[in-house]
Design a protein around this motif. Structure first.
Motif: not given
Length: 210
Positions: A185-203
C-alpha cells in the motif's frame, strides 16, 4: 511493419483483461456466495501463499497460521475486491501485511538461530549437521555454508520489518518494485528507497564475507 510490431509488442489493457477473464469469473462467483469458486481460487494460489509466508517468517508454524488467516480474510472480504489489481496481488498484499505484523511482534527472524531454512524451505539443524561423518560428506564445507546462512539471516534480522519484507519480495520472490509497492500500500518509489536502505545495511553487515 507497424502492425507486426504491435502484434509482437506488450499486451494491451484489453488483452490483459481478457487473459484474466477466467479468474474474474471465479471472483464474481465467489462474491455472489459460491464457496466452490472461492475454493478454486484457493487451489490456484495456496502453494505460492504458503511458500511466501514460510520464507518471510522463517517459521513453518507461523507460515501455516498466516496461510489460514490470509485465506480466511480473503473469504471474509472478497466482496470488497474491486478488480483494480489481480487476485494474486490482492492475496499477496494480505499475506505480506500479516507477515509484517508477525515480524514486528518479535525482534529476530528466527527464535532458534541454530536452525535455518534451505532454498527449498526445509529446516537445517546446523549442530546436527556438524556431526555428519559419512564418507561422502564434507563437514568443513557444509559448516562454512551454513554459518554463512546464519550470518545472512542475522543480518536480515537487523533490518526493519518493512525493509526485510521489500528486500525478500524483490530478491527471493522476484517481484517488481511496482508490485511490491501495491502489496504494501505504498508507491514504487517508496519501495525502491526502502530496498536501497535495506541493501546498504546488508552490505555493511556482511562486509568481508566471500
Amino acid at each position: 511493419m507497424t502492425a507486426t510490431r504491435a502484434i509482437g509488442g506488450p499486451k494491451s489493457a484489453t488483452e490483459r483483461l481478457a487473459s484474466r477473464a477466467p479468474e474474474i469469473e471465479l471472483i464474481r462467483a465467489a462474491q455472489s456466495g459460491s464457496r466452490t469458486a472461492f475454493d478454486a481460487l484457493v487451489r490456484q494460489y495456496e502453494n505460492q501463499v504458503l511458500r511466501l509466508a514460510l520464507h518471510l517468517t522463517g517459521s513453518e508454524h507461523d507460515a501455516e497460521d498466516i496461510y489460514q488467516e490470509a485465506f480466511l480474510k480473503a473469504y471474509r472480504y472478497i466482496g470488497n475486491f474491486r478488480f483494480e489489481c489481480s487476485f494474486y496481488t490482492w492475496i499477496y498484499r494480505i499475506v505480506t501485511n500479516l507477515c509484517l505484523d508477525q515480524l514486528r511482534r518479535r525482534k529476530t527472524r528466527r527464535e532458534d538461530q541454530a536452525v535455518i531454512l534451505d532454498h527449498s524451505g526445509d529446516e537445517i539443524d546446523i549442530l546436527a549437521s556438524v556431526s555428519d561423518d559419512r564418507a561422502f560428506s564434507n563437514p568443513a564445507r557444509e559448516l562454512d555454508r551454513k554459518l554463512l546462512g546464519i550470518r545472512i539471516q542475522d543480518a536480515l534480522s537487523k533490518l526493519t520489518p518493512r525493509e526485510r519484507m521489500v528486500f525478500e519480495l524483490k530478491h527471493y520472490q522476484g517481484l517488481r518494485l511496482r508490485t511490491i509497492g501495491e502489496m504494501l500500500s505504498t508507491t514504487e518509489e517508496t519501495a525502491k528507497n526502502t530496498l536501497f536502505r535495506a541493501t546498504k545495511k546488508l552490505r555493511s553487515q556482511l562486509a568481508g564475507l566471500r
